[in-house]
Design a protein around this motif. Structure first.
Motif, PDB file in Angstrom:
ATOM      1  N   GLY A 149       3.573  57.622   6.179  1.00 16.82           N
ATOM      2  CA  GLY A 149       3.400  57.396   4.800  1.00 16.82           C
ATOM      3  C   GLY A 149       2.347  56.520   4.467  1.00 16.82           C
ATOM      4  O   GLY A 149       2.415  56.152   3.326  1.00 16.82           O
ATOM      5  N   VAL A 150       1.396  56.388   5.281  1.00 17.45           N
ATOM      6  CA  VAL A 150      -0.008  55.534   5.182  1.00 17.45           C
ATOM      7  C   VAL A 150      -0.861  56.360   3.970  1.00 17.45           C
ATOM      8  O   VAL A 150      -1.549  55.508   3.434  1.00 17.45           O
ATOM      9  CB  VAL A 150      -0.597  55.252   6.357  1.00 17.45           C
ATOM     10  N   ASN A 151      -0.728  57.660   4.139  1.00 18.15           N
ATOM     11  CA  ASN A 151      -1.706  58.436   3.165  1.00 18.15           C
ATOM     12  C   ASN A 151      -1.397  57.969   1.658  1.00 18.15           C
ATOM     13  O   ASN A 151      -2.231  57.967   0.796  1.00 18.15           O
ATOM     14  CB  ASN A 151      -1.358  59.925   3.415  1.00 18.15           C
ATOM     15  N   ASP A 152      -0.087  57.802   1.295  1.00 17.62           N
ATOM     16  CA  ASP A 152       0.100  57.300   0.019  1.00 17.62           C
ATOM     17  C   ASP A 152      -0.332  56.027  -0.354  1.00 17.62           C
ATOM     18  O   ASP A 152      -0.848  55.706  -1.530  1.00 17.62           O
ATOM     19  CB  ASP A 152       1.740  57.329  -0.299  1.00 17.62           C
ATOM     20  N   LEU A 153      -0.124  55.223   0.786  1.00 18.69           N
ATOM     21  CA  LEU A 153      -0.927  53.808   0.490  1.00 18.69           C
ATOM     22  C   LEU A 153      -2.606  53.828   0.156  1.00 18.69           C
ATOM     23  O   LEU A 153      -2.968  53.249  -0.834  1.00 18.69           O
ATOM     24  CB  LEU A 153      -0.487  52.906   1.783  1.00 18.69           C
ATOM     25  N   LEU A 154      -3.227  54.665   1.085  1.00 20.88           N
ATOM     26  CA  LEU A 154      -4.488  54.716   0.944  1.00 20.88           C
ATOM     27  C   LEU A 154      -5.040  55.526  -0.264  1.00 20.88           C
ATOM     28  O   LEU A 154      -5.848  55.100  -0.805  1.00 20.88           O
ATOM     29  CB  LEU A 154      -5.086  55.511   2.274  1.00 20.88           C
ATOM     30  N   ILE A 155      -4.088  56.439  -0.687  1.00 20.07           N
ATOM     31  CA  ILE A 155      -4.479  57.222  -1.752  1.00 20.07           C
ATOM     32  C   ILE A 155      -4.332  56.220  -3.055  1.00 20.07           C
ATOM     33  O   ILE A 155      -5.212  56.330  -3.966  1.00 20.07           O
ATOM     34  CB  ILE A 155      -3.583  58.513  -2.043  1.00 20.07           C
ATOM     35  N   GLN A 156      -3.456  55.470  -3.058  1.00 20.03           N
ATOM     36  CA  GLN A 156      -3.216  54.603  -4.003  1.00 20.03           C
ATOM     37  C   GLN A 156      -4.246  53.439  -4.029  1.00 20.03           C
ATOM     38  O   GLN A 156      -4.794  52.853  -5.111  1.00 20.03           O
ATOM     39  CB  GLN A 156      -1.761  53.939  -4.153  1.00 20.03           C
TER      40      GLN A 156
ATOM     41  N   GLU B 245      -7.009  52.886  -7.005  1.00 19.40           N
ATOM     42  CA  GLU B 245      -7.289  51.439  -7.850  1.00 19.40           C
ATOM     43  C   GLU B 245      -8.532  50.824  -7.613  1.00 19.40           C
ATOM     44  O   GLU B 245      -9.393  50.169  -8.234  1.00 19.40           O
ATOM     45  CB  GLU B 245      -6.275  50.504  -7.163  1.00 19.40           C
ATOM     46  N   LEU B 246      -9.145  50.961  -6.481  1.00 20.96           N
ATOM     47  CA  LEU B 246     -10.521  50.700  -6.338  1.00 20.96           C
ATOM     48  C   LEU B 246     -11.711  51.284  -7.013  1.00 20.96           C
ATOM     49  O   LEU B 246     -12.591  50.804  -7.494  1.00 20.96           O
ATOM     50  CB  LEU B 246     -11.035  50.622  -4.630  1.00 20.96           C
ATOM     51  N   THR B 247     -11.714  52.769  -7.185  1.00 20.28           N
ATOM     52  CA  THR B 247     -12.666  53.475  -7.745  1.00 20.28           C
ATOM     53  C   THR B 247     -12.285  54.244  -8.933  1.00 20.28           C
ATOM     54  O   THR B 247     -13.028  54.556  -9.769  1.00 20.28           O
ATOM     55  CB  THR B 247     -12.869  54.686  -6.773  1.00 20.28           C
ATOM     56  N   GLY B 248     -10.981  54.332  -9.291  1.00 20.82           N
ATOM     57  CA  GLY B 248     -10.491  54.848 -10.444  1.00 20.82           C
ATOM     58  C   GLY B 248     -10.386  56.193 -10.504  1.00 20.82           C
ATOM     59  O   GLY B 248     -10.200  57.117 -11.478  1.00 20.82           O
ATOM     60  N   ILE B 249     -10.700  56.795  -9.432  1.00 22.46           N
ATOM     61  CA  ILE B 249     -10.717  58.463  -8.886  1.00 22.46           C
ATOM     62  C   ILE B 249      -9.306  58.617  -8.561  1.00 22.46           C
ATOM     63  O   ILE B 249      -8.997  57.986  -7.596  1.00 22.46           O
ATOM     64  CB  ILE B 249     -11.800  58.774  -8.081  1.00 22.46           C
ATOM     65  N   ILE B 250      -8.680  59.539  -8.902  1.00 22.97           N
ATOM     66  CA  ILE B 250      -7.307  60.020  -8.390  1.00 22.97           C
ATOM     67  C   ILE B 250      -7.531  61.037  -7.469  1.00 22.97           C
ATOM     68  O   ILE B 250      -7.969  62.207  -7.820  1.00 22.97           O
ATOM     69  CB  ILE B 250      -6.302  60.198  -9.771  1.00 22.97           C
ATOM     70  N   ILE B 251      -7.160  61.098  -6.379  1.00 21.16           N
ATOM     71  CA  ILE B 251      -7.127  61.926  -5.302  1.00 21.16           C
ATOM     72  C   ILE B 251      -5.856  62.601  -5.043  1.00 21.16           C
ATOM     73  O   ILE B 251      -4.897  61.784  -5.160  1.00 21.16           O
ATOM     74  CB  ILE B 251      -7.981  61.659  -4.055  1.00 21.16           C
ATOM     75  N   SER B 252      -5.826  63.879  -4.273  1.00 26.74           N
ATOM     76  CA  SER B 252      -4.491  64.254  -3.743  1.00 26.74           C
ATOM     77  C   SER B 252      -4.433  64.307  -2.360  1.00 26.74           C
ATOM     78  O   SER B 252      -5.354  63.441  -1.722  1.00 26.74           O
ATOM     79  CB  SER B 252      -4.410  65.708  -4.343  1.00 26.74           C
ATOM     80  N   ASN B 253      -3.444  64.818  -1.770  1.00 27.94           N
ATOM     81  CA  ASN B 253      -3.352  64.745  -0.440  1.00 27.94           C
ATOM     82  C   ASN B 253      -4.641  65.792   0.308  1.00 27.94           C
ATOM     83  O   ASN B 253      -5.047  65.428   1.460  1.00 27.94           O
ATOM     84  CB  ASN B 253      -2.357  65.452   0.091  1.00 27.94           C
ATOM     85  N   ALA B 254      -4.863  66.795  -0.402  1.00 28.64           N
ATOM     86  CA  ALA B 254      -5.863  67.554  -0.071  1.00 28.64           C
ATOM     87  C   ALA B 254      -7.400  66.628   0.243  1.00 28.64           C
ATOM     88  O   ALA B 254      -7.863  66.668   0.862  1.00 28.64           O
ATOM     89  CB  ALA B 254      -6.116  68.617  -0.672  1.00 28.64           C
ATOM     90  N   GLY B 255      -7.408  65.747  -1.040  1.00 25.90           N
ATOM     91  CA  GLY B 255      -8.736  64.800  -0.888  1.00 25.90           C
ATOM     92  C   GLY B 255      -8.541  63.795   0.087  1.00 25.90           C
ATOM     93  O   GLY B 255      -9.731  63.524   0.789  1.00 25.90           O
ATOM     94  N   PHE B 256      -7.376  63.286   0.521  1.00 31.90           N
ATOM     95  CA  PHE B 256      -7.292  62.454   1.672  1.00 31.90           C
ATOM     96  C   PHE B 256      -7.707  63.389   2.854  1.00 31.90           C
ATOM     97  O   PHE B 256      -8.193  62.524   3.804  1.00 31.90           O
ATOM     98  CB  PHE B 256      -5.780  62.182   1.575  1.00 31.90           C
ATOM     99  N   TYR B 257      -7.063  64.507   3.072  1.00 33.52           N
ATOM    100  CA  TYR B 257      -7.818  64.887   4.311  1.00 33.52           C
ATOM    101  C   TYR B 257      -9.135  65.373   4.446  1.00 33.52           C
ATOM    102  O   TYR B 257      -9.756  65.316   5.358  1.00 33.52           O
ATOM    103  CB  TYR B 257      -6.873  66.247   4.528  1.00 33.52           C
ATOM    104  N   THR B 258      -9.649  65.689   3.236  1.00 34.90           N
ATOM    105  CA  THR B 258     -11.093  65.851   3.140  1.00 34.90           C
ATOM    106  C   THR B 258     -12.073  64.936   3.454  1.00 34.90           C
ATOM    107  O   THR B 258     -12.901  64.935   4.244  1.00 34.90           O
ATOM    108  CB  THR B 258     -11.296  66.483   1.768  1.00 34.90           C
TER     109      THR B 258
END
Length: 60
Positions: free
Chosen positions: A19-26, A30-43
């Motif tokens: 579940g660390v991906n949800d933490l890193l995505i959030q 918050e840091l950049t203002g850019i919302i990414i999905s799981n696909a963005g996380f893996y990219t």
């Protein structure tokens, strides 16, 4: 470089099992203002792995 890309994807997959991906995505949102999905996380992890693999190959 391809090896680094695969390692980056595997690391992303492994930490997403906990579940660390949800933490890193959030946190990224918050840091950049850019919302990414799981696909963005893996990219992002794939790109980091590819860059790390390329730098590792340059050192040799």
């Amino acid at each position: 470089m391809l090896g680094g890309l695969i390692v980056g994807l595997l690391v992303g997959w492994f930490i997403s099992m906990f579940g660390v991906n949800d933490l890193l995505i959030q946190g990224f949102s918050e840091l950049t203002g850019i919302i990414i999905s799981n696909a963005g996380f893996y990219t992002i992890f794939a790109i980091m792995g590819a860059v790390g693999g390329a730098l590792n190959n340059c050192k040799k």
